[in-house]
Design a protein around this motif. Structure first.
Motif, PDB file in Angstrom:
ATOM      1  N   LEU A 237       0.821  -1.206   0.000  1.00  0.00           N
ATOM      2  CA  LEU A 237       0.000   0.000   0.000  1.00  0.00           C
ATOM      3  C   LEU A 237       0.858   1.260   0.000  1.00  0.00           C
ATOM      4  N   THR A 241       0.662   1.244  -4.182  1.00  0.00           N
ATOM      5  CA  THR A 241      -0.551   2.055  -4.243  1.00  0.00           C
ATOM      6  C   THR A 241      -0.257   3.513  -3.899  1.00  0.00           C
ATOM      7  N   VAL A 243      -0.317   5.198  -0.936  1.00  0.00           N
ATOM      8  CA  VAL A 243      -1.152   5.911   0.023  1.00  0.00           C
ATOM      9  C   VAL A 243      -0.277   6.339   1.190  1.00  0.00           C
ATOM     10  N   GLN A 247      -3.275   6.582   5.914  1.00  0.00           N
ATOM     11  CA  GLN A 247      -4.319   5.941   5.108  1.00  0.00           C
ATOM     12  C   GLN A 247      -4.244   4.423   5.132  1.00  0.00           C
ATOM     13  N   PHE A 251      -7.353   1.520   4.917  1.00  0.00           N
ATOM     14  CA  PHE A 251      -7.463   0.397   3.987  1.00  0.00           C
ATOM     15  C   PHE A 251      -7.568  -0.923   4.756  1.00  0.00           C
ATOM     16  N   PRO A 299      -5.554   3.658  -6.208  1.00  0.00           N
ATOM     17  CA  PRO A 299      -6.110   3.541  -4.854  1.00  0.00           C
ATOM     18  C   PRO A 299      -7.599   3.212  -4.822  1.00  0.00           C
ATOM     19  N   ALA A 303      -9.193  -0.092  -3.116  1.00  0.00           N
ATOM     20  CA  ALA A 303     -10.214   0.030  -2.069  1.00  0.00           C
ATOM     21  C   ALA A 303     -11.426  -0.843  -2.349  1.00  0.00           C
TER      22      ALA A 303
END
Length: 390
Positions: A237, A241, A243, A247, A251, A299, A303
């Motif tokens: 992540l 991703t 993030v 964050q 997730f 993202p 999600a």
């Protein structure tokens, strides 16, 4: 084992709640480490891949130690085994907080894993004395639900505590909650014995019958594929991703809430058709992980993929537990520990395989490896669906 005719509905519900809370503590201890793996690596002076062996140690402890402890205590009252194993588990978790070396932390994780396995096996035996046969899937889901809710709440909260107070703070909080839960177990769980169950040798013949072993292989592959990826989901992540650190908890929370919903829904579905539930979950799991692999840099799509993964990834476990218990027939007490062993053998292997993929090819390869394991399981899942329960 049949439900006790003298157990009131209220007492039965309190017993189920206490088991749910206990497995919440167990699940938090097992999985919170995923959210603080990098902090442990920095503190211990090892790589993140090496720190990932802490996941493997716990899983191997559960996979091997759980059945061994169950075997040597096969004639011990399940209530006694429940509170003794919980007390010893909390002491092992406390050792994680106080240990000063990575090697001792590995040992403490393995010991805690073995005690986790013994507790879960005794908990399923206790469910057999509380729930009628036609609601066993839902009873199993309540026990497993504690682990699922720990993923939804315990892991994100523990990750937040660990990143605020240090990783040891996460485990210290778990021990404090566990002491309260232990008191609840002592008050709420009725006396549960093994009754007239066959001896260890007779149980072993049924528990390790070929059909049961193939069913366990399904558990190894499906959970192994998932934890090849989930062990390293935080670095994925952050780096793929992209993030923020804050964050990541969001997730993980979305994934965790989905696992909780999936576990309870999976228990309901298992009571109706456990075989079909397993096959459907396997198919959806492949699709969700495929989406994660193909769109990991987006993202919004991640999600979507994570909650779908969580919904079926843990939702299949009650059906797996149900099928193993029914195929094992009179060996249900011993067989009760085996799905957890298979699941955690998969987790251990998945963590190692994920670490190897990460080192050799990078984070996208970790997801691809997990996806291929789940895809390879589909023929086995279909095959086991053709077998009638004993």
């Amino acid at each position: 084992m049949h439900p006790s005719p003298t157990l009131s509905r209220t007492r039965g519900n309190l017993a189920l709640v206490s088991l749910f809370l206990a497995t919440f503590v167990l699940g938090s201890t097992e999985l919170v480490i995923v959210g603080v793996l990098d902090l442990i690596a920095d503190d211990a002076g090892v790589t993140v891949g090496t720190a990932g062996t802490l996941v493997t140690a716990y899983a191997l402890g559960l996979a091997v130690g759980g059945p061994l402890l169950t075997a040597v205590t096969i004639r011990v009252g399940r209530r006694t085994l429940l509170w003794v194993s919980m007390l010893a588990f909390l002491l092992a978790t406390l050792a994680m907080v106080t240990t000063t070396t990575f090697e001792l932390l590995l040992v403490a994780r393995a010991v805690a894993g073995a005690l986790h396995g013994a507790f879960v096996g005794a908990a399923f035996a206790a469910v057999g004395s509380i729930m009628p046969a036609e609601r066993m899937g839902r009873g199993i889901a309540i026990v497993l639900g504690g682990i699922a809710v720990s993923t939804a709440m315990g892991v994100p909260i523990g990750t937040l505590v660990g990143r605020t107070l240090g990783w040891r703070g996460s485990f210290a909080v778990i021990v404090g909650v566990g002491v309260v839960v232990l008191a609840g177990l002592l008050l709420a769980i009725p006396a549960v014995t093994t009754g007239e169950a066959p001896g260890l040798r007779a149980q072993a013949r049924s528990a390790f019958a070929p059909r049961v072993l193939v069913m366990l292989a399904v558990g190894v592959l499906l959970l192994g594929g998932q934890f090849t990826v989930f062990t390293y989901i935080t670095p994925f992540l952050l780096e793929v991703t992209r993030v923020s650190d804050a964050q990541v908890s969001g997730f993980l929370l979305a994934y965790g809430v989905a696992t909780a919903i999936g576990t309870f829904a999976g228990g309901w579905a298992a009571d109706r058709d456990a075989s079909r539930t397993l096959l459907a979950a396997n198919v959806v799991l492949v699709l969700a992980m495929g989406l994660l692999y193909l769109t990991g840099t987006v993202p919004a799509l991640v999600a979507v993929a994570l909650p779908v993964w969580g919904l079926v990834g843990f939702g299949l476990v009650p059906a797996l537990q149900y099928r193993v218990a029914t195929l094992a027939g009179p060996a249900r007490d011993l067989a009760a520990t085996l799905p957890a062993s298979a699941v955690n053998a998969g987790i251990a292997g998945g963590a190692l395989l994920g670490g190897w993929s990460l080192t050799s090819s990078g984070l996208p390869a970790v997801v691809l490896t997990g996806l291929l394991m789940c895809l390879a399981c589909l023929p086995l899942t279909w095959l086991t669906g053709r077998w009638a329960d004993r």
